[in-house]
Design a protein around this motif. Structure first.
Motif, PDB file in Angstrom:
ATOM      1  N   ILE A 148       6.008   1.170 -15.231  1.00 54.20           N
ATOM      2  CA  ILE A 148       5.008   0.451 -14.439  1.00 54.20           C
ATOM      3  C   ILE A 148       5.644  -0.493 -13.432  1.00 54.20           C
ATOM      4  O   ILE A 148       5.009  -0.853 -12.445  1.00 54.20           O
ATOM      5  CB  ILE A 148       4.014  -0.327 -15.335  1.00 54.20           C
ATOM      6  N   VAL A 149       6.874  -0.903 -13.660  1.00 61.44           N
ATOM      7  CA  VAL A 149       7.499  -1.877 -12.770  1.00 61.44           C
ATOM      8  C   VAL A 149       7.843  -1.239 -11.428  1.00 61.44           C
ATOM      9  O   VAL A 149       7.518  -1.773 -10.374  1.00 61.44           O
ATOM     10  CB  VAL A 149       8.733  -2.539 -13.423  1.00 61.44           C
ATOM     11  N   SER A 150       8.482  -0.078 -11.450  1.00 60.14           N
ATOM     12  CA  SER A 150       8.879   0.530 -10.175  1.00 60.14           C
ATOM     13  C   SER A 150       7.687   1.082  -9.408  1.00 60.14           C
ATOM     14  O   SER A 150       7.644   0.997  -8.186  1.00 60.14           O
ATOM     15  CB  SER A 150       9.923   1.630 -10.397  1.00 60.14           C
ATOM     16  N   GLU A 151       6.686   1.589 -10.101  1.00 55.24           N
ATOM     17  CA  GLU A 151       5.547   2.204  -9.415  1.00 55.24           C
ATOM     18  C   GLU A 151       4.375   1.257  -9.175  1.00 55.24           C
ATOM     19  O   GLU A 151       3.645   1.407  -8.211  1.00 55.24           O
ATOM     20  CB  GLU A 151       5.055   3.429 -10.188  1.00 55.24           C
ATOM     21  N   ASN A 152       4.173   0.286 -10.044  1.00 61.31           N
ATOM     22  CA  ASN A 152       2.957  -0.528  -9.991  1.00 61.31           C
ATOM     23  C   ASN A 152       3.221  -2.025  -9.819  1.00 61.31           C
ATOM     24  O   ASN A 152       2.318  -2.832 -10.051  1.00 61.31           O
ATOM     25  CB  ASN A 152       2.130  -0.316 -11.268  1.00 61.31           C
ATOM     26  N   TRP A 153       4.413  -2.412  -9.428  1.00 56.33           N
ATOM     27  CA  TRP A 153       4.747  -3.835  -9.371  1.00 56.33           C
ATOM     28  C   TRP A 153       3.784  -4.627  -8.493  1.00 56.33           C
ATOM     29  O   TRP A 153       3.336  -5.707  -8.869  1.00 56.33           O
ATOM     30  CB  TRP A 153       6.193  -4.041  -8.935  1.00 56.33           C
ATOM     31  N   ASP A 154       3.440  -4.103  -7.316  1.00 55.88           N
ATOM     32  CA  ASP A 154       2.565  -4.858  -6.412  1.00 55.88           C
ATOM     33  C   ASP A 154       1.197  -5.124  -7.026  1.00 55.88           C
ATOM     34  O   ASP A 154       0.649  -6.224  -6.886  1.00 55.88           O
ATOM     35  CB  ASP A 154       2.399  -4.118  -5.074  1.00 55.88           C
ATOM     36  N   VAL A 155       0.631  -4.145  -7.716  1.00 54.77           N
ATOM     37  CA  VAL A 155      -0.688  -4.357  -8.327  1.00 54.77           C
ATOM     38  C   VAL A 155      -0.569  -5.286  -9.539  1.00 54.77           C
ATOM     39  O   VAL A 155      -1.478  -6.081  -9.805  1.00 54.77           O
ATOM     40  CB  VAL A 155      -1.392  -3.027  -8.664  1.00 54.77           C
ATOM     41  N   ILE A 156       0.552  -5.242 -10.245  1.00 54.83           N
ATOM     42  CA  ILE A 156       0.765  -6.167 -11.361  1.00 54.83           C
ATOM     43  C   ILE A 156       0.799  -7.599 -10.832  1.00 54.83           C
ATOM     44  O   ILE A 156       0.169  -8.499 -11.400  1.00 54.83           O
ATOM     45  CB  ILE A 156       2.067  -5.816 -12.122  1.00 54.83           C
ATOM     46  N   VAL A 157       1.517  -7.812  -9.752  1.00 52.66           N
ATOM     47  CA  VAL A 157       1.584  -9.146  -9.137  1.00 52.66           C
ATOM     48  C   VAL A 157       0.199  -9.581  -8.670  1.00 52.66           C
ATOM     49  O   VAL A 157      -0.219 -10.719  -8.893  1.00 52.66           O
ATOM     50  CB  VAL A 157       2.601  -9.170  -7.977  1.00 52.66           C
ATOM     51  N   MET A 158      -0.536  -8.668  -8.050  1.00 45.46           N
ATOM     52  CA  MET A 158      -1.883  -8.996  -7.568  1.00 45.46           C
ATOM     53  C   MET A 158      -2.790  -9.385  -8.743  1.00 45.46           C
ATOM     54  O   MET A 158      -3.575 -10.334  -8.646  1.00 45.46           O
ATOM     55  CB  MET A 158      -2.458  -7.792  -6.805  1.00 45.46           C
ATOM     56  N   LEU A 159      -2.688  -8.697  -9.865  1.00 43.74           N
ATOM     57  CA  LEU A 159      -3.492  -9.063 -11.040  1.00 43.74           C
ATOM     58  C   LEU A 159      -3.106 -10.450 -11.537  1.00 43.74           C
ATOM     59  O   LEU A 159      -3.977 -11.261 -11.875  1.00 43.74           O
ATOM     60  CB  LEU A 159      -3.314  -8.029 -12.149  1.00 43.74           C
ATOM     61  N   ALA A 160      -1.809 -10.742 -11.572  1.00 39.00           N
ATOM     62  CA  ALA A 160      -1.357 -12.067 -12.006  1.00 39.00           C
ATOM     63  C   ALA A 160      -1.843 -13.141 -11.046  1.00 39.00           C
ATOM     64  O   ALA A 160      -2.276 -14.220 -11.486  1.00 39.00           O
ATOM     65  CB  ALA A 160       0.171 -12.092 -12.105  1.00 39.00           C
ATOM     66  N   GLU A 161      -1.809 -12.861  -9.752  1.00 37.05           N
ATOM     67  CA  GLU A 161      -2.269 -13.831  -8.758  1.00 37.05           C
ATOM     68  C   GLU A 161      -3.759 -14.120  -8.884  1.00 37.05           C
ATOM     69  O   GLU A 161      -4.214 -15.216  -8.573  1.00 37.05           O
ATOM     70  CB  GLU A 161      -1.983 -13.318  -7.349  1.00 37.05           C
ATOM     71  N   ASN A 162      -4.513 -13.153  -9.354  1.00 30.26           N
ATOM     72  CA  ASN A 162      -5.971 -13.274  -9.405  1.00 30.26           C
ATOM     73  C   ASN A 162      -6.521 -13.407 -10.819  1.00 30.26           C
ATOM     74  O   ASN A 162      -7.734 -13.313 -11.016  1.00 30.26           O
ATOM     75  CB  ASN A 162      -6.607 -12.057  -8.725  1.00 30.26           C
TER      76      ASN A 162
END
Length: 186
Positions: A148-162
């Motif tokens: 999930i880190v290499s493929e989904n990092w941006d969405v993981i960060v967005m979830l954490a931000e929100n």
């Protein structure tokens, strides 16, 4: 610090590949993005995506009761959900059609209905559907033990931000905070 919230940790890892963990004022370990692959983080992320999908269901059911949402989906998507309802009933479970829709189906309904979409932070149908696609991809990678880190990092960060916003929405707060940007989640 050993008591840092997971969403704050992810946001710090957005800027750094690894962080030192302070335990009793001393370095007690290192945390890196690869640690986001571990089961507790994966379960946390799966829970957030589930909350978002539940929110979509609640919005749809509240504003378009009695399957008024059907016109927003193709017949093939509705048939697929009806097939799942029939299978659940065959197995002895109660099932509502809306509960048998995919996350992408629910996002399509919300995105195509201006009243529903206005209850999210998305100003366009395309942005909402794109985010739902990214969430579905993350959920699939979580469910199938994929990276999930290499493929989904941006969405993981967005979830954490929100995260706070997502949790506020799930608890019934629906006013749009002025400080949130258009990329925030429903």
């Amino acid at each position: 610090h050993e008591s840092t919230r997971l969403d704050d940790l992810i946001l710090r890892l957005k800027e750094h590949q690894r962080l030192f963990v302070s335990v009793l004022g001393r370095v007690g370990g290192i945390v890196s993005r690869s640690d986001m692959q571990k089961p507790p983080v994966r379960m946390w992320l799966f829970g957030i995506v589930t909350l978002i999908e539940m929110r979509f269901t609640k919005l749809i059911d509240g504003l378009l009761p009695d399957e008024q949402w059907r016109g927003h989906l193709t017949e093939s998507r509705i048939r697929k959900a009806e097939t799942l309802v029939a299978e659940r009933v065959r197995r002895g479970f109660e099932a509502e059609l809306i509960d048998c829709l995919q996350l992408s189906d629910k996002a399509t309904i919300v995105s195509r209905n201006p009243q529903l979409r206005s209850l999210t932070q998305f100003d366009s149908r395309r942005r909402l559907e794109a985010m739902a696609s990214e969430l579905e991809n993350l959920r699939n990678n979580l469910a199938h033990a994929q990276d999930i880190v290499s493929e989904n990092w941006d969405v993981i960060v967005m979830l954490a931000e929100n995260l706070d916003f997502i949790l506020e929405r799930e608890n019934g707060i629906v006013a749009r905070p002025a400080e949130r940007d258009a990329e925030a989640l429903p």
